[in-house]
Design a protein around this motif. Structure first.
Motif, PDB file in Angstrom:
ATOM      1  N   ASP A   1       4.603  19.966  -0.717  1.00 37.45           N
ATOM      2  CA  ASP A   1       4.436  18.761   0.092  1.00 37.45           C
ATOM      3  C   ASP A   1       3.691  17.680  -0.682  1.00 37.45           C
ATOM      4  O   ASP A   1       2.926  17.968  -1.612  1.00 37.45           O
ATOM      5  CB  ASP A   1       3.660  19.088   1.370  1.00 37.45           C
ATOM      6  N   LEU A   2       3.907  16.431  -0.275  1.00 39.06           N
ATOM      7  CA  LEU A   2       3.223  15.296  -0.874  1.00 39.06           C
ATOM      8  C   LEU A   2       2.545  14.484   0.217  1.00 39.06           C
ATOM      9  O   LEU A   2       3.194  14.056   1.182  1.00 39.06           O
ATOM     10  CB  LEU A   2       4.211  14.410  -1.632  1.00 39.06           C
ATOM     11  N   ILE A   3       1.231  14.283   0.072  1.00 37.62           N
ATOM     12  CA  ILE A   3       0.500  13.360   0.942  1.00 37.62           C
ATOM     13  C   ILE A   3       0.549  11.987   0.290  1.00 37.62           C
ATOM     14  O   ILE A   3       0.026  11.802  -0.818  1.00 37.62           O
ATOM     15  CB  ILE A   3      -0.963  13.796   1.128  1.00 37.62           C
ATOM     16  N   LEU A   4       1.183  11.042   0.946  1.00 40.99           N
ATOM     17  CA  LEU A   4       1.204   9.668   0.461  1.00 40.99           C
ATOM     18  C   LEU A   4       0.090   8.914   1.171  1.00 40.99           C
ATOM     19  O   LEU A   4       0.119   8.752   2.394  1.00 40.99           O
ATOM     20  CB  LEU A   4       2.553   9.009   0.743  1.00 40.99           C
ATOM     21  N   THR A   5      -0.899   8.481   0.423  1.00 43.59           N
ATOM     22  CA  THR A   5      -2.024   7.744   0.990  1.00 43.59           C
ATOM     23  C   THR A   5      -1.656   6.271   1.077  1.00 43.59           C
ATOM     24  O   THR A   5      -1.484   5.611   0.048  1.00 43.59           O
ATOM     25  CB  THR A   5      -3.290   7.925   0.138  1.00 43.59           C
ATOM     26  N   ILE A   6      -1.499   5.767   2.290  1.00 40.50           N
ATOM     27  CA  ILE A   6      -1.210   4.345   2.472  1.00 40.50           C
ATOM     28  C   ILE A   6      -2.545   3.617   2.384  1.00 40.50           C
ATOM     29  O   ILE A   6      -3.329   3.573   3.331  1.00 40.50           O
ATOM     30  CB  ILE A   6      -0.489   4.083   3.804  1.00 40.50           C
ATOM     31  N   TYR A   7      -2.788   3.071   1.206  1.00 39.76           N
ATOM     32  CA  TYR A   7      -4.108   2.516   0.874  1.00 39.76           C
ATOM     33  C   TYR A   7      -3.908   1.246   0.053  1.00 39.76           C
ATOM     34  O   TYR A   7      -3.094   1.208  -0.865  1.00 39.76           O
ATOM     35  CB  TYR A   7      -4.900   3.553   0.077  1.00 39.76           C
ATOM     36  N   GLY A   8      -4.661   0.228   0.385  1.00 39.52           N
ATOM     37  CA  GLY A   8      -4.588  -1.042  -0.318  1.00 39.52           C
ATOM     38  C   GLY A   8      -4.020  -2.135   0.568  1.00 39.52           C
ATOM     39  O   GLY A   8      -2.875  -2.058   1.006  1.00 39.52           O
ATOM     40  N   MET A   9      -4.844  -3.152   0.851  1.00 40.39           N
ATOM     41  CA  MET A   9      -4.383  -4.256   1.687  1.00 40.39           C
ATOM     42  C   MET A   9      -3.648  -5.276   0.818  1.00 40.39           C
ATOM     43  O   MET A   9      -4.212  -5.776  -0.161  1.00 40.39           O
ATOM     44  CB  MET A   9      -5.578  -4.926   2.386  1.00 40.39           C
ATOM     45  N   PRO A  10      -2.387  -5.583   1.141  1.00 47.57           N
ATOM     46  CA  PRO A  10      -1.652  -6.578   0.355  1.00 47.57           C
ATOM     47  C   PRO A  10      -2.317  -7.947   0.432  1.00 47.57           C
ATOM     48  O   PRO A  10      -3.002  -8.270   1.411  1.00 47.57           O
ATOM     49  CB  PRO A  10      -0.265  -6.600   1.015  1.00 47.57           C
ATOM     50  N   LYS A  11      -2.077  -8.767  -0.576  1.00 44.98           N
ATOM     51  CA  LYS A  11      -2.713 -10.087  -0.633  1.00 44.98           C
ATOM     52  C   LYS A  11      -2.383 -10.925   0.591  1.00 44.98           C
ATOM     53  O   LYS A  11      -3.243 -11.648   1.119  1.00 44.98           O
ATOM     54  CB  LYS A  11      -2.267 -10.818  -1.901  1.00 44.98           C
ATOM     55  N   TRP A  12      -1.129 -10.846   1.062  1.00 40.07           N
ATOM     56  CA  TRP A  12      -0.717 -11.695   2.178  1.00 40.07           C
ATOM     57  C   TRP A  12      -1.292 -11.246   3.520  1.00 40.07           C
ATOM     58  O   TRP A  12      -1.160 -11.941   4.519  1.00 40.07           O
ATOM     59  CB  TRP A  12       0.806 -11.774   2.270  1.00 40.07           C
ATOM     60  N   LEU A  13      -1.985 -10.089   3.543  1.00 43.57           N
ATOM     61  CA  LEU A  13      -2.633  -9.620   4.767  1.00 43.57           C
ATOM     62  C   LEU A  13      -4.149  -9.486   4.623  1.00 43.57           C
ATOM     63  O   LEU A  13      -4.830  -9.148   5.588  1.00 43.57           O
ATOM     64  CB  LEU A  13      -2.050  -8.267   5.192  1.00 43.57           C
ATOM     65  N   SER A  14      -4.661  -9.749   3.431  1.00 41.16           N
ATOM     66  CA  SER A  14      -6.098  -9.555   3.180  1.00 41.16           C
ATOM     67  C   SER A  14      -6.919 -10.715   3.727  1.00 41.16           C
ATOM     68  O   SER A  14      -6.539 -11.887   3.608  1.00 41.16           O
ATOM     69  CB  SER A  14      -6.356  -9.423   1.678  1.00 41.16           C
ATOM     70  N   LYS A  15      -8.067 -10.364   4.299  1.00 43.89           N
ATOM     71  CA  LYS A  15      -8.976 -11.381   4.814  1.00 43.89           C
ATOM     72  C   LYS A  15      -9.699 -12.135   3.709  1.00 43.89           C
ATOM     73  O   LYS A  15     -10.361 -13.150   3.980  1.00 43.89           O
ATOM     74  CB  LYS A  15     -10.015 -10.724   5.745  1.00 43.89           C
ATOM     75  N   ARG A  16      -9.596 -11.651   2.484  1.00 39.99           N
ATOM     76  CA  ARG A  16     -10.316 -12.280   1.382  1.00 39.99           C
ATOM     77  C   ARG A  16      -9.370 -12.928   0.377  1.00 39.99           C
ATOM     78  O   ARG A  16      -9.727 -13.133  -0.784  1.00 39.99           O
ATOM     79  CB  ARG A  16     -11.219 -11.260   0.697  1.00 39.99           C
ATOM     80  N   CYS A  17      -8.154 -13.239   0.819  1.00 34.41           N
ATOM     81  CA  CYS A  17      -7.187 -13.924  -0.043  1.00 34.41           C
ATOM     82  C   CYS A  17      -6.678 -15.189   0.647  1.00 34.41           C
ATOM     83  O   CYS A  17      -6.415 -15.189   1.846  1.00 34.41           O
ATOM     84  CB  CYS A  17      -5.999 -13.017  -0.364  1.00 34.41           C
TER      85      CYS A  17
END
Length: 409
Positions: free
Chosen positions: A96-112
Motif C-alpha cells: 500500500d501507499l499512503i499519499l500525504t496531501i500536503y502543501g498549500m498551492p500558491k493560488w490558495l495560500s493566505k500568504r501569497c
C-alpha cells in the motif's frame, strides 16, 4: 548459569501464527531533490526488502516537488505526471501507499499575492497556511484523488497533511501556519473533495509529529461530531521527543487509548493504526545515530518493541538521504543520495527474509524468549510454512551515552 550470560530460546512448538503486519518493513519516501525519481533505488529496495504488508508514505513530496513549483492547477496536475512511474510501481497485491496531501498551492495560500504579471509574491512558510477558500481546497483534493483513481487506476490511502500539530502545539510554522480548528476544517473539506472523487476512498490522519493524547483524541472527536470518515490513524515516533522512550508498554498504551477513543466516538476500534515516521531519535543529521550499526540495531529493537501492541503498520524515516548531503553526514536515509546502502538497510533486508521474502509470502512467527533484563536485547524468530527452515534475528542494541542522557530513562 553465569550472571552475565543471556539465553535466547526459540520454541518451534509455539507457532504464533503468521508474522504480523507490523514486521513488514515500511518506508517513508520524503527527501529533497531529484534523486526521488531514480527508479533503480526503488527497484533495489523492492527486490531486497519489500514484502506483503509493506506500506510506503510520500510525506513531504507533494509539497516540495509539486505544489511549491506550480503557479496554477494545470501546472500542478502536470507535475503529478513526474510521479507516475513511482506510484504505478505500488500497484501490486499486498503493498500500500499512503499519499500525504500536503502543501498549500500558491493560488490558495493566505500568504501569497498574485501580481498583475501573473506571478505570485509569497511570504515565509506560504505552503503551510490554511486555504483562502475551503471549497476550492475540496476541489483541489477531488482533482488529486481523481487523478490517481481514474488516470492511474490506483486506490491509495490519503493522509491529510503532515505534522499540523507542530503549528498549534509548538508554534513551529514550517509545517502548519494555522490553529487546530483550522486543521480540522481542512480535514473536513478534504474528505468532501475526496469522497466526491471516489465514494470508497480511504482517508485519514492526522500525521501528528508526536504521540500526544490531545492531538489524536481531539481529531477523532471532531471527525465524529462532523460525521467524517476515519479509515486509519497516523502519527510519528522518535525516541526522546515528548518523553517517549520506545518501550513496549508505551506502544501498548498508545494503541489501547486510540482504540478506546475510536469505539467511544462510534468508529471501528480495529481501524488501522500506523506509525508512518519513526527513527532512532529526533536528530536528522547525526553521524553516530544514522550512519553506523547503532541505527540498524535500534531498528530491529524498535520493531521488537512494537510487536504485540495493537499497532498495525509502520514506515521508517526515511528512504534516501536529503539532497546534497554526503554519505557520512549522518542523514537518516537507509541509502545515501548516491544509492550507497547503509547498515540499517541490511537490517531491514534481514527482517524481510525473516518475514518470508525468499518464500514470496509471509512465514509463521515462533515464540522467542530472552533471559536478559537489560531491556535492550531483541529476538524475533520465524518458521517457513513447510517447517523446513527456522530463522532468528537478534539485535544487541547499545544506546550511546548521549541517548542515555537525553532520551532513555
Amino acid at each position: 548459569m553465569a550472571s552475565n550470560t543471556t539465553e535466547i530460546t526459540v520454541d518451534v512448538s509455539q507457532n504464533l501464527g503468521q508474522m504480523p503486519g507490523i514486521a513488514a518493513v515500511g518506508i517513508e519516501l520524503s527527501q529533497w531533490g531529484d534523486d526521488f525519481y531514480k527508479f533503480y533505488f526503488r527497484k533495489k529496495y523492492e527486490d531486497d526488502i519489500e514484502n506483503v504488508g509493506s506500506i510506503y508514505r510520500t510525506g513531504l513530496n507533494l509539497r516540495y516537488h509539486v505544489s511549491d513549483l506550480s503557479n496554477d492547477i494545470e501546472k500542478y496536475m502536470d507535475r503529478l505526471n513526474d510521479f507516475n512511474n513511482t506510484t504505478l510501481s505500488y500497484k501490486k497485491q499486498g503493498v500500500d501507499l499512503i499519499l500525504t496531501i500536503y502543501g498549500m498551492p500558491k493560488w490558495l495560500s493566505k500568504r501569497c499575492v498574485k501580481n498583475k504579471d501573473g506571478k505570485y509574491v509569497c511570504g515565509p512558510n506560504w505552503g503551510a497556511t490554511p486555504p483562502t477558500d475551503y471549497d476550492a481546497w475540496a476541489e483541489h483534493v477531488k482533482g488529486i484523488v481523481g487523478y490517481y483513481k481514474y488516470k492511474l487506476g490506483l486506490d491509495l490511502w490519503y493522509e491529510i497533511w503532515n505534522e499540523p500539530d507542530q503549528g498549534y502545539l509548538f508554534s513551529n510554522t514550517d509545517f502548519w501556519f494555522g490553529s487546530q480548528e483550522e486543521y480540522f476544517t481542512l480535514y473536513k473539506y478534504s474528505v468532501k473533495g475526496a469522497l466526491e472523487a471516489d465514494p470508497h476512498v480511504k482517508i485519514g490522519g492526522p500525521g501528528a509529529s508526536i504521540w500526544d493524547k490531545g492531538v489524536i483524541e481531539e481529531f477523532i472527536k471532531y471527525a465524529a461530531t462532523n460525521n467524517l470518515p476515519i479509515d486509519f490513524i497516523t502519527w510519528h515516533m522518535y525516541v526522546g521527543w515528548n518523553n517517549f522512550w520506545g518501550t513496549k508498554a508505551e506502544y501498548r498504551e498508545m494503541a489501547s487509548s486510540i482504540k478506546q477513543w475510536l469505539k467511544q466516538y462510534g468508529y471501528d476500534e480495529n481501524t488501522p493504526l500506523i506509525i508512518d515516521e519513526w527513527n532512532y531519535d529526533a536528530s536528522l543529521n547525526d553521524l553516530e545515530d544514522h550512519t553506523t550499526e547503532r541505527t540498524s540495531a535500534y531498528a530491529i529493537f524498535a520493531i521488537f518493541q512494537i510487536l504485540d501492541t495493537g499497532i498495525n503498520k509502520q514506515a521508517f524515516f526515511n528512504f534516501v538521504d536529503f539532497e546534497h548531503n554526503p554519505l557520512f553526514s549522518g542523514c537518516p536515509g537507509i541509502m545515501s543520495n548516491d544509492g550507497i546502502i547503509k547498515s540499517v538497510y541490511n537490517a531491514f533486508k534481514a527482517l524481510s527474509i525473516l518475514q518470508g521474502k525468499q518464500e514470496n509470502g509471509i512465514n509463521n512467527r515462533l515464540k522467542a524468549d530472552i533471559t536478559s533484563k537489560d531491556g535492550f536485547l531483541a529476538a524475533i524468530a520465524s518458521q517457513t510454512k513447510d517447517s523446513r527452515k527456522v530463522r532468528i534475528l537478534i539485535s544487541n542494541y547499545v544506546p550511546s551515552k548521549r541517548m542515555l542522557k537525553n532520551a532513555f530513562p
